[in-house]
Each structure stands twice: as C-alpha cells, then as structure tokens.
Design a protein around this motif. Structure first.
Motif, PDB file in Angstrom:
ATOM      1  N   ILE A   1       0.928  -1.537  -0.167  1.00 27.72           N
ATOM      2  CA  ILE A   1      -0.062   0.120  -0.364  1.00 27.72           C
ATOM      3  C   ILE A   1       0.985   1.202  -0.377  1.00 27.72           C
ATOM      4  CG2 ILE A   1      -1.388   1.547   1.159  1.00 27.72           C
ATOM      5  CD1 ILE A   1      -2.856  -0.610   2.024  1.00 27.72           C
ATOM      6  N   THR A   2       1.707   1.157   0.799  1.00 32.41           N
ATOM      7  CA  THR A   2       3.098   2.512   1.137  1.00 32.41           C
ATOM      8  C   THR A   2       3.583   2.418  -0.481  1.00 32.41           C
ATOM      9  OG1 THR A   2       3.981   0.887   2.291  1.00 32.41           O
ATOM     10  CG2 THR A   2       2.678   2.074   3.606  1.00 32.41           C
ATOM     11  N   SER A   3       4.322   1.377  -0.824  1.00 29.18           N
ATOM     12  CA  SER A   3       5.324   1.538  -1.668  1.00 29.18           C
ATOM     13  C   SER A   3       4.371   1.678  -2.910  1.00 29.18           C
ATOM     14  CB  SER A   3       5.631   0.254  -1.494  1.00 29.18           C
ATOM     15  OG  SER A   3       5.189  -0.085  -2.106  1.00 29.18           O
ATOM     16  N   GLU A   4       3.188   1.504  -3.669  1.00 29.80           N
ATOM     17  CA  GLU A   4       2.984   0.702  -4.615  1.00 29.80           C
ATOM     18  C   GLU A   4       1.759   1.655  -5.432  1.00 29.80           C
ATOM     19  OE1 GLU A   4       3.295  -2.552  -6.660  1.00 29.80           O
ATOM     20  OE2 GLU A   4       4.846  -3.831  -5.650  1.00 29.80           O
ATOM     21  N   LEU A   5       0.664   1.884  -4.882  1.00 33.77           N
ATOM     22  CA  LEU A   5      -0.311   2.066  -4.739  1.00 33.77           C
ATOM     23  C   LEU A   5      -0.805   2.863  -3.588  1.00 33.77           C
ATOM     24  CD1 LEU A   5      -2.230  -1.106  -6.043  1.00 33.77           C
ATOM     25  CD2 LEU A   5      -1.469   0.661  -6.957  1.00 33.77           C
ATOM     26  N   GLU A   6      -1.918   3.905  -4.426  1.00 39.67           N
ATOM     27  CA  GLU A   6      -2.652   4.526  -3.340  1.00 39.67           C
ATOM     28  C   GLU A   6      -2.718   4.422  -2.576  1.00 39.67           C
ATOM     29  OE1 GLU A   6      -4.071   9.797  -3.726  1.00 39.67           O
ATOM     30  OE2 GLU A   6      -3.772   8.103  -5.251  1.00 39.67           O
ATOM     31  N   LYS A   7      -3.355   4.924  -1.665  1.00 37.76           N
ATOM     32  CA  LYS A   7      -4.522   4.417  -0.351  1.00 37.76           C
ATOM     33  C   LYS A   7      -5.828   6.000  -0.549  1.00 37.76           C
ATOM     34  CE  LYS A   7      -5.489   3.522   4.375  1.00 37.76           C
ATOM     35  NZ  LYS A   7      -4.994   4.013   5.811  1.00 37.76           N
ATOM     36  N   ASN A   8      -7.104   5.431  -0.668  1.00 41.72           N
ATOM     37  CA  ASN A   8      -8.051   6.292  -0.985  1.00 41.72           C
ATOM     38  C   ASN A   8      -9.213   6.259   0.294  1.00 41.72           C
ATOM     39  OD1 ASN A   8      -8.442   7.057  -3.809  1.00 41.72           O
ATOM     40  ND2 ASN A   8      -7.490   5.140  -3.700  1.00 41.72           N
ATOM     41  N   ARG A   9      -9.910   6.845   0.836  1.00 45.27           N
ATOM     42  CA  ARG A   9     -10.778   7.236   1.615  1.00 45.27           C
ATOM     43  C   ARG A   9     -12.141   7.034   0.791  1.00 45.27           C
ATOM     44  NH1 ARG A   9      -7.871  11.458   3.646  1.00 45.27           N
ATOM     45  NH2 ARG A   9      -9.963  12.933   2.557  1.00 45.27           N
ATOM     46  N   ILE A  10     -13.276   6.735   1.706  1.00 47.75           N
ATOM     47  CA  ILE A  10     -14.521   6.739   0.928  1.00 47.75           C
ATOM     48  C   ILE A  10     -14.752   7.950   0.643  1.00 47.75           C
ATOM     49  CG2 ILE A  10     -15.322   4.833   2.118  1.00 47.75           C
ATOM     50  CD1 ILE A  10     -17.502   6.819   3.883  1.00 47.75           C
ATOM     51  N   ASP A  11     -14.266   9.234   0.694  1.00 51.43           N
ATOM     52  CA  ASP A  11     -15.036  10.996   0.132  1.00 51.43           C
ATOM     53  C   ASP A  11     -13.640  11.266  -1.173  1.00 51.43           C
ATOM     54  OD1 ASP A  11     -12.703  10.601   1.570  1.00 51.43           O
ATOM     55  OD2 ASP A  11     -13.014  12.939   2.358  1.00 51.43           O
ATOM     56  N   GLN A  12     -13.043  10.130  -1.803  1.00 48.52           N
ATOM     57  CA  GLN A  12     -11.915  10.285  -2.184  1.00 48.52           C
ATOM     58  C   GLN A  12     -12.168   9.544  -3.794  1.00 48.52           C
ATOM     59  OE1 GLN A  12      -8.059   9.431   0.006  1.00 48.52           O
ATOM     60  NE2 GLN A  12      -8.027  11.812   0.351  1.00 48.52           N
TER      61      GLN A  12
ATOM     62  N   GLU B   1     -22.572   8.293   4.988  1.00 47.06           N
ATOM     63  CA  GLU B   1     -22.143  10.086   4.889  1.00 47.06           C
ATOM     64  C   GLU B   1     -22.891  11.345   4.044  1.00 47.06           C
ATOM     65  OE1 GLU B   1     -19.518  10.598   7.784  1.00 47.06           O
ATOM     66  OE2 GLU B   1     -20.574   9.313   8.338  1.00 47.06           O
ATOM     67  N   TRP B   2     -22.360  10.871   3.058  1.00 47.38           N
ATOM     68  CA  TRP B   2     -23.698  12.458   2.017  1.00 47.38           C
ATOM     69  C   TRP B   2     -25.196  12.006   2.921  1.00 47.38           C
ATOM     70  CZ3 TRP B   2     -28.168  12.133  -0.256  1.00 47.38           C
ATOM     71  CH2 TRP B   2     -28.077  13.315  -1.135  1.00 47.38           C
ATOM     72  N   ALA B   3     -25.671  11.210   3.239  1.00 49.72           N
ATOM     73  CA  ALA B   3     -26.943  11.842   3.769  1.00 49.72           C
ATOM     74  C   ALA B   3     -26.681  13.115   4.491  1.00 49.72           C
ATOM     75  CB  ALA B   3     -28.184  10.660   3.638  1.00 49.72           C
ATOM     76  N   SER B   4     -26.171  12.532   5.522  1.00 51.53           N
ATOM     77  CA  SER B   4     -25.527  13.420   6.856  1.00 51.53           C
ATOM     78  C   SER B   4     -24.748  14.984   6.153  1.00 51.53           C
ATOM     79  CB  SER B   4     -24.122  12.184   7.360  1.00 51.53           C
ATOM     80  OG  SER B   4     -25.230  11.218   8.219  1.00 51.53           O
ATOM     81  N   GLY B   5     -24.264  14.604   5.602  1.00 46.63           N
ATOM     82  CA  GLY B   5     -24.164  16.178   4.992  1.00 46.63           C
ATOM     83  C   GLY B   5     -22.380  16.163   5.534  1.00 46.63           C
ATOM     84  N   ASN B   6     -21.611  14.714   5.420  1.00 46.69           N
ATOM     85  CA  ASN B   6     -20.617  15.511   6.326  1.00 46.69           C
ATOM     86  C   ASN B   6     -19.219  14.465   4.176  1.00 46.69           C
ATOM     87  OD1 ASN B   6     -20.537  15.021   8.833  1.00 46.69           O
ATOM     88  ND2 ASN B   6     -21.091  12.794   8.826  1.00 46.69           N
ATOM     89  N   ILE B   7     -19.469  14.471   3.677  1.00 46.04           N
ATOM     90  CA  ILE B   7     -18.879  14.406   1.757  1.00 46.04           C
ATOM     91  C   ILE B   7     -19.961  14.293   1.001  1.00 46.04           C
ATOM     92  CG2 ILE B   7     -17.623  12.617   3.002  1.00 46.04           C
ATOM     93  CD1 ILE B   7     -19.108  10.227   1.607  1.00 46.04           C
ATOM     94  N   TYR B   8     -19.135  14.940  -0.230  1.00 49.73           N
ATOM     95  CA  TYR B   8     -19.660  14.873  -1.344  1.00 49.73           C
ATOM     96  C   TYR B   8     -20.577  15.690  -1.482  1.00 49.73           C
ATOM     97  CZ  TYR B   8     -17.007  10.696  -2.742  1.00 49.73           C
ATOM     98  OH  TYR B   8     -15.967  10.082  -2.749  1.00 49.73           O
TER      99      TYR B   8
END
Length: 464
Positions: free
Chosen positions: A99-110, A145-152
């Motif tokens: 994960i750290t050396s080859e690929l980018e870690k994502n969050r659900i808001d990304q 999270e979207w319905a709560s107004g926290n993302i996107y």
C-alpha cells in the motif's frame, strides 16, 4: 404600447423569480426528505448470532463500522479471489509495504477523481473486492455520510440500487420509472434532476450478482438493434440502462459508482472508467478494532484477539471482514461459557466445524432429522457454488425439499424482494464462506473436485 410591453416584461420576470424561489424551496424540502430516507435505510446493521433468528438484534451502523483499506489500482491487476497471499505477520507486512510503496490509499470521500489525482466531479468509479471484503458495507457508509452532509457536497442527489434487487425486473423500464419506484417522493422534481446530471451520483452495488453480463465493448449483450438508452424516459432493459449510464450516453456528466467481485470485472475493461479502486480489507489496527466493536467487552475482545493473533492462519483470515465475523461468532461462546470444554480452533476447518456444531446444538428441537436437513442444505449450497448463485428462491427450496425454520435461519437469511407483480421471499447464506463450507461437506467429493479443478474462474477456490 411600449409602456405596456415593459409592464408585461416586468410581470413575467417577477413571476419567474417567484417560481424559481418556490421551486428551490420545494427542491430543498424534497432533498432533505431524500436524505432522511437514506439515513433511515443506512443507520442500522443486523447482528446475527450463532443461535439464529431468535437472537437477531439491530445495532447502530456507526458503532459497528470499521474503516476499510481502499487503494487505487489498475484494471489489469487482479488479486486471486480468496487467496491468502501469505500467512500471519508476513501477510500483514505485505499489505503495509504494498500500500505504501506502490498504490495510493483512498478514503470513501476520494473515490470521484481521476487516477492521476485531478479533481473530477463526473465519470464512473469501479470498486472491486473479494467476497466478504466489505463492498456493500462501504457503500452503506458512503451513502450514510453523504446523507449526513459530511461528504460529496457537489452531489445534490445520490440514488442507490443493488443488482440483486434489479434482478427481479423482467421488463423494459425507463430510468425515471426505476427511480420513482424506489423513491416515489422525487416525482415532483425528477425532470429537474435529469436536467442537472453533473449534480447526480448513481450507485450500483454488486455487479457480480447481476443475472446478465453487460458488454462494454460497443454493443449491449442481448441487444439486437444496439439502440442504447439515451434518455431518462426511454424504456430499455436494465443492463442496457447501466451500460448507457457508465458510457455517458445517458445523463452525460453524471457520476456512477459500480462495485463488484473480481470475477465480474472483465466486462468492465472496455468501459469508460474514471477510477479503479480495490478494497484490501483490514490491516492490523483495523482487525483489532473490529474485534473490540464486535464484543463491546474490552476483556473479552482482548482474549479473543490474543488467541487469533497467536494463530497465523486465523490472523491472516482476519484481513477479510466476513472471516472476522465468523471467527468472532465462533470464538465468543468458547471464551464466555464456563462449562465449555471445547478446544479452541486453530485451523479454518476446525473453525467452521465448531460454528456448524454450535448451530446444530442450539436447534436440536427445531427439526426431527437434522442430518437430513443439513444434507439437503449442503446440496443447495453446492449447486449455488457450481452455478455461481448466491440468492435462492422458494423454487430452489422446493427442489431440495427444504422449508424455512430456525435451523435454516442459522445459515441463511430471508430477504423481501419486490418484482413487477408481487413481493417474494428469497434466501441467501449469511456469508459466502458458510455456503462454501457446506458445499464442501456434500457427498461425491471426488466427482465434485474433478468439476472444481476443471473451472478456473475462481468459483471453487474457497471450496477447494
């Protein structure tokens, strides 16, 4: 005359402004209603226990949710489904290094940006992951999270569908009809939603569960005329509609999220995909957090996790949330029952055998012949594995001479599905791993292994 024209123009402008203001109030009110509806749908999770439906409880989703590791990836790269790449701490170290050396870690808001990190408010994102890794849970979290107004905040509306439910639609429908069937309160503003597709996110969960294959090479599978669905009111087959949405032929500028197991990703290789992502499951901290949240009791969680971590096979399995659930469900009673003299499991087979034994012990009085019911359930499970079926209906139960009972509920859960004419009950195993284990207990092992080794598409990997 000139004065009259000016008066009329002024009147029309004022009326238009009043209409816009009225529409904005209506639209905002319906959007708030939609968010409340989604919050209600996603705020809870059903907790099944080893004792079956008599012990099902509803708990807060946020209290149970454990963050998943999601990485950006390429469509050419595949993790072999269900493969344990290495064991114990070696597997954990592989995860961290990779994960750290080859690929980018994502969050659900990304998830809605290009593979190169540039901001993108439209296009298709595909999230893959092996069975039980948490794809549906991730979708539930994101919608919540979207319905709560926290993302996107860029999305005014998020519309969530599952391919499992779309399977029951056996006729041509329009996107408008499909949306209003699930969200009837959107009727007043549905045309306005279609006019602003850049503010819309459509989620389609579980492509691998869909009964049709969607061909993104240029033609829609099964479509003779190749006339794709190009307008929300155009009636077409579901697979044609999804094809057109993903390829931006319908609602150009909208965003689409598709989740799938790796076995169904081949059909998407030619699709217009903006971001490919993959769920890797849990690292060390997340495994420990899942166990803690599962039990609630800090001491019990510590004891269970200590045993798991001391056993390389069980600890490796914990990268997958479904395995974590099975492990916690099985080990919990062994640590809490004072009279229990059963040895703690150290292998996968021992783990599932204890799980199965406990289910049978808890339902001794429910059926007269447990062996017969279990054998029929094994045959149903094996048929599902061989035909890549995870959802079973009443006809499947009749075929295998099964009927709903508390014993069956320890292995399977009932789901209410709606089709065009009625409401039907369908059944699915609590986890795919339970279905696979029961299938492996069926008769004619030599014959089944021969069939399993002939198929190299991943359907028999847990089974073997």
């Amino acid at each position: 005359m000139k004065h009259l024209s000016q008066v009329l123009t002024c009147f029309i402008m004022q009326a238009s402004e009043r209409w816009k203001e009225s529409y904005q109030i209506t639209s905002k009110g319906i959007q708030d209603q939609h968010k409340q509806h989604l919050l209600h749908q996603t705020e809870h999770v059903v907790k099944h226990t080893i004792k079956g439906d008599s012990k099902i409880t509803i708990i807060s989703f946020t209290d149970r949710y454990t963050e998943l590791i999601i990485i950006s990836t390429l469509p050419e790269r595949r993790l072999v489904e269900h493969e344990l790449l290495s064991r114990g701490r070696e597997h954990e170290e592989w995860q961290r290094k990779y994960i750290t050396s080859e690929l980018e870690k994502n969050r659900i808001d990304q998830l809605f940006r290009s593979s190169f990190g540039h901001s993108s408010l439209s296009g298709t994102t595909v999230v893959s992951g092996v069975a039980g890794i948490g794809k549906t849970t991730m979708v539930q979290r994101m919608v919540h999270e979207w319905a709560s107004g926290n993302i996107y905040p860029q999305f005014q509306f998020v519309l969530h569908f599952t391919f499992r439910n779309l399977n029951v639609i056996n006729r041509a429908v329009s996107l408008t009809e499909m949306v209003l069937d699930q969200y009837p309160y959107l009727e007043k503003i549905i045309e306005d939603i279609w006019m602003k597709p850049e503010y819309l996110l459509l989620v389609f969960d579980g492509l691998d569960e869909y009964k049709h294959q969607i061909d993104f090479t240029g033609r829609v599978a099964g479509d003779v005329s190749a006339n794709h669905c190009v307008a929300p009111d155009c009636r077409c087959e579901i697979f044609e509609m999804v094809h057109s949405l993903v390829q931006q032929q319908l609602l150009r500028g909208c965003s689409v999220l598709v989740t799938s197991r790796p076995t169904a990703l081949d059909s998407l290789e030619k699709a217009n995909v903006n971001l490919w992502a993959e769920i890797l499951g849990f690292l060390a901290d997340e495994r420990k957090e899942f166990v803690r949240k599962f039990f609630g009791s800090a001491q019990l969680a510590t004891n269970v996790f200590k045993h798991v971590k001391e056993n390389e096979i069980l600890y490796t399995m914990c990268y997958n949330p479904s395995y974590c659930w099975i492990i916690c469900s099985t080990l919990g009673p062994l640590f809490t029952q004072q009279k229990c003299k059963q040895p703690l499991p150290k292998t996968i087979t021992q783990l599932f055998s204890i799980y199965l034994s406990n289910l049978l012990d808890n339902h001794k009085r429910d059926v007269e012949d447990q062996r017969m019911v279990l054998q029929r359930l094994r045959e149903l499970a094996y048929q599902g594995v061989s035909k890549r079926r995870i959802v079973f209906n009443e006809n499947h139960f009749i075929q295998h001479q099964l009927k709903s009972s508390k014993l069956i509920s320890g292995f399977m859960m009932e789901i209410l599905e709606r089709d065009d004419t009625a409401k039907n009950i369908v059944y699915t195993f609590l986890h795919l791993t339970i279905q696979e284990f029961l299938a492996a207990l069926a008769q004619n092992v030599v014959e089944m292994l021969h069939c399993a080794f002939k198929n190299d598409d991943g359907r028999f990997e847990i089974f073997i």
